[in-house]
Enzyme design. Structure first.
Site, PDB file in Angstrom:
ATOM      1  CB  SER A 220      54.472   1.691 -43.286  1.00 46.73           C
ATOM      2  OG  SER A 220      53.223   1.232 -42.826  1.00 46.73           O
ATOM      3  CD  GLU A 332      50.526   4.075 -50.064  1.00 47.54           C
ATOM      4  OE1 GLU A 332      50.717   3.064 -49.353  1.00 47.54           O
ATOM      5  OE2 GLU A 332      51.349   4.991 -50.196  1.00 47.54           O
ATOM      6  CG  HIS A 429      51.609   0.582 -47.345  1.00 45.52           C
ATOM      7  ND1 HIS A 429      51.561   1.942 -47.153  1.00 45.52           N
ATOM      8  CD2 HIS A 429      52.029   0.057 -46.163  1.00 45.52           C
ATOM      9  CE1 HIS A 429      51.918   2.229 -45.922  1.00 45.52           C
ATOM     10  NE2 HIS A 429      52.219   1.104 -45.296  1.00 45.52           N
TER      11      HIS A 429
END
Length: 519
Positions: A220, A332, A429
Site C-alpha cells: 500500500s 482490493e 487490500h
C-alpha cells in the site's frame, strides 16, 4: 501451467542451504558494532534467530529538526540494548491489540529493527527492507504482522523501519522551501526511508547481511514508497531489487502527483489554522496540536526528491533500473469502499472522467444500487491492477531489468465469530502481506491451505530477494512479464498458476486516462 498446492513443497537450493545453516548453529553473536556504537540483541522465538529492536538510524526530528532532512544519529558509549521497539511516529492511535496498552508514540521515532539468523558478518545474506503500509498517516515497523522471524529462518536479513507520517512527514511550506538548500519541502518521510537505506549500506554487514543484495518491499503506502524510490535520484545505489504490493509511484489509482506549489498553499492554510506566523512558531507548537491541524500524508513532486511526476521519469528511462516484483489483489476495494446510492456513483464517475465517463459506465454499469456497488468494487480492483501492470511495463522499458507480476486471489478466513462479506472481506487490500511474512494473525481458523500458500509465497519472495528471480526448485514456474509475449500474472490463490489474459477493454480505458493526464 496449473499446479495445485500440496504439503511440504521443497524450497529452492539457496533456501535449503540457509535453513541448514540455521538449524546447525545459533544466530550471530552480539554485541554487534555499528557506526554509532555497540548493540546487543535478544533471541527470537527460535534460538537460531537474533532480533535487534529500536536501533536509531537518524537523529530525533524534533525542535529545529522538525520538517528537516534526517540527520545522522548520535554516537553512544557502552552497549545499547536492542530488546525494545522504539516509539512509533505521530499518528491517530487506537487502543492496543487485545486490550493491551497502545505502543508509545513520539516525534522521536526514527528507529529500525533487524531479524537475522546469520552466524557471522561473513555470511552475506540477502536483505529485505520493509516499508510499512498505512496511507502515509499510520503504521510502524514494529507491527506484529511484519515480524521478520520466519523470513530470517528462510535466509533473509529482515529490516523494518519507521518513517515520519502525516503532517510531520509530508508538510510543505514556502519558508521551508526557501530555507532548504534543495529549494524543496515535503517528502520528509521518504527522506527517512533513504536515511534508513543508507544506514543499511553502512551497517547491515554486521548482522550477516549483504549490502549489495538489498530488496525494498512495501504494501500500500509502502508500495507507493517503493515506486517513489524507483524514480528518485536519492534512491540510486541503495537497493538492487524492489517489490511493490498493491501500490505504485502514482498511488493506488491513476492520478497525477501533487505539485510543490499546491502543497505549499495547503501548508500556508495549515500554519494559519495554527496561528503560526513563522517557521519558528510552527516548530515550537506541541506535536499533538500540529497533528490535529492537518493529516498531510501526500507525496509531492517537489523537484528534488521527485524531480517530476513519476510517469515522466519512467518515460525518459531515468528510473533506478532494478528487477521488480509487483501485483495486486482480487478484492482490493472491500478495504476502502462502502455501498452508497447509484446516483452518487454516476455523479462521481462523470465528474472524474468527463468525456470518457460513458465509456467507463459501459464497463462498470450502475443500473441499480447493487450493480453500482459491484461496479465500484470492480473498478477499484481493475484500476489498481492497471497501476501495478503499468509499473511492471514501465520498469522493463529499458530492457535491462525483468519484472514479475502477480495477482493474489486467495480469501483468508474471516476472524472467528465474524460474518463473511463485510468490510475488508475476501482477498482484500493488504491481505497478502501476512502470507509473505508467514505471520498468519491469531483469531482466525487458518487451514493447511493457508499455511501451504504462505510457505509458497514467502519462498517466492526469498528467492527474488536472493537472485532477482522468484523461481526455484519445486515452485510453479513464474514467467517474467513481457508486454508482447507473456503479460499474464502469476495467480497466488487456492491454486498457484499463470493467470488468464487481462481484460483488454478495461486496460485500454485506464491507459487512456493515464495518457490523458500526462499530456
Amino acid at each position: 501451467m496449473m499446479v495445485a498446492l500440496e504439503p511440504m513443497r521443497p524450497f529452492s537450493p539457496a533456501v535449503i542451504f540457509f535453513l541448514a545453516l540455521g538449524v546447525a548453529c545459533a544466530a550471530i553473536n552480539d554485541p554487534v558494532r555499528l557506526d554509532s556504537g555497540l548493540l546487543s540483541g535478544v533471541s527470537g522465538k527460535s534460538p537460531e534467530v537474533r532480533v535487534f529492536k529500536g536501533i536509531p538510524f537518524a537523529a530525533p526530528p524534533v525542535g529545529n529538526l522538525r520538517w528537516h532532512a534526517p540527520q545522522a544519529p548520535a554516537h553512544w558509549d557502552g552497549t545499547r540494548g536492542g530488546d525494545q521497539f522504539g516509539a512509533i511516529c505521530m499518528q491517530a492511535q487506537a487502543g492496543g491489540r487485545g486490550g493491551a496498552a497502545p505502543p508509545k508514540m513520539s516525534e522521536d521515532c526514527l528507529y529500525l529493527n533487524v531479524w537475522t539468523a546469520a552466524r557471522s558478518a561473513g555470511d552475506k545474506r540477502p536483505v529485505l527492507v520493509w516499508l510499512h503500509p498505512g496511507g502515509f498517516t499510520s503504521g510502524s515497523g514494529s507491527s506484529p504482522g511484519s515480524d521478520g522471524e520466519a523470513l530470517a529462518r528462510k535466509g533473509l536479513v529482515v529490516v523494518t523501519i519507521n518513517y515520519r507520517l502525516g503532517i510531520f512527514g509530508f508538510f510543505a511550506h514556502p519558508e521551508l522551501t526557501k530555507e532548504s538548500d534543495r529549494h524543496a519541502s515535503g517528502n520528509y518521510g521518504l527522506m527517512d526511508q533513504v536515511a534508513a537505506l543508507q544506514w543499511v549500506q553502512k551497517n547491515i554487514a554486521a548482522f550477516g547481511g549483504d549490502p549489495k543484495r538489498v530488496t525494498i518491499d512495501g504494501d500500500s503506502a509502502g508500495a507507493m514508497s517503493v515506486g517513489d524510490l524507483l524514480v528518485s535520484p536519492q534512491g540510486r545505489g541503495l537497493f538492487q531489487r524492489a517489490i511493490a504490493e498493491s501500490g505504485g509511484a502514482i498511488g493506488l489509482s491513476v492520478n497525477p502527483m501533487r505539485t510543490l506549489a499546491d502543497a505549499e498553499q495547503a501548508g500556508l492554510k495549515t500554519a494559519e489554522s495554527l496561528g503560526a506566523k513563522s517557521l519558528a512558531e510552527l516548530r515550537a507548537k506541541a506535536a499533538d496540536d500540529v497533528m490535529k491541524a492537518g493529516r498531510g500524508g501526500s507525496v509531492i513532486a517537489d523537484g528534488w526528491f521527485l524531480p517530476a511526476d513519476p510517469g515522466a521519469i519512467f518515460a525518459e528511462g531515468k528510473q533506478n533500473d532494478v528487477p521488480l516484483l509487483a501485483g495486486s489483489n482480487k478484492d482490493e476495494g472491500t478495504f476502502f469502499l462502502q455501498q452508497g446510492p447509484a446516483d452518487r456513483f454516476l455523479e462521481n464517475s462523470r465528474r472524474r472522467f468527463g468525456d470518457l465517463a460513458d465509456t467507463f459506465l459501459k464497463l462498470y454499469p450502475a443500473g441499480s444500487e447493487d450493480e453500482a456497488f459491484a461496479s465500484q468494487l470492480a473498478a477499484f480492483r481493475d484500476e489498481l491492477g492497471f497501476v501495478m501492470r503499468n509499473l511492471a511495463q514501465l520498469q522493463t522499458k529499458t530492457g535491462k531489468s525483468k519484472a514479475y507480476l502477480y495477482y493474489f486471489t486467495h480469501e483468508p478466513p474471516a476472524p472467528s465469530g465474524s460474518p463473511r462479506g463485510g468490510r475488508a472481506s475476501g482477498a482484500t487490500h493488504g491481505a497478502e502481506a501476512q502470507y509473505v511474512f508467514q505471520n498468519l494473525a491469531p483469531g482466525r481458523p487458518w487451514t493447511d491451505l493457508d499455511r501451504q500458500l504462505s510457505d509458497t509465497i514467502s519462498s517466492y519472495w526469498v528467492n527474488f530477494a536472493t537472485t532477482g528471480d522468484p523461481n526455484g526448485k519445486g515452485l510453479p514456474k513464474w514467467p517474467a512479464y513481457d508486454e508482447k509475449k507473456s503479460d499474464r500474472p502469476m495467480v497466488l490463490g487456492d491454486t498457484v498458476e499463470v493467470g488468464p489474459a487481462p481484460n483488454q477493454s478495461q486496460l485500454a480505458f485506464y491507459q487512456a486516462i493515464y495518457d490523458k493526464q500526462r499530456k
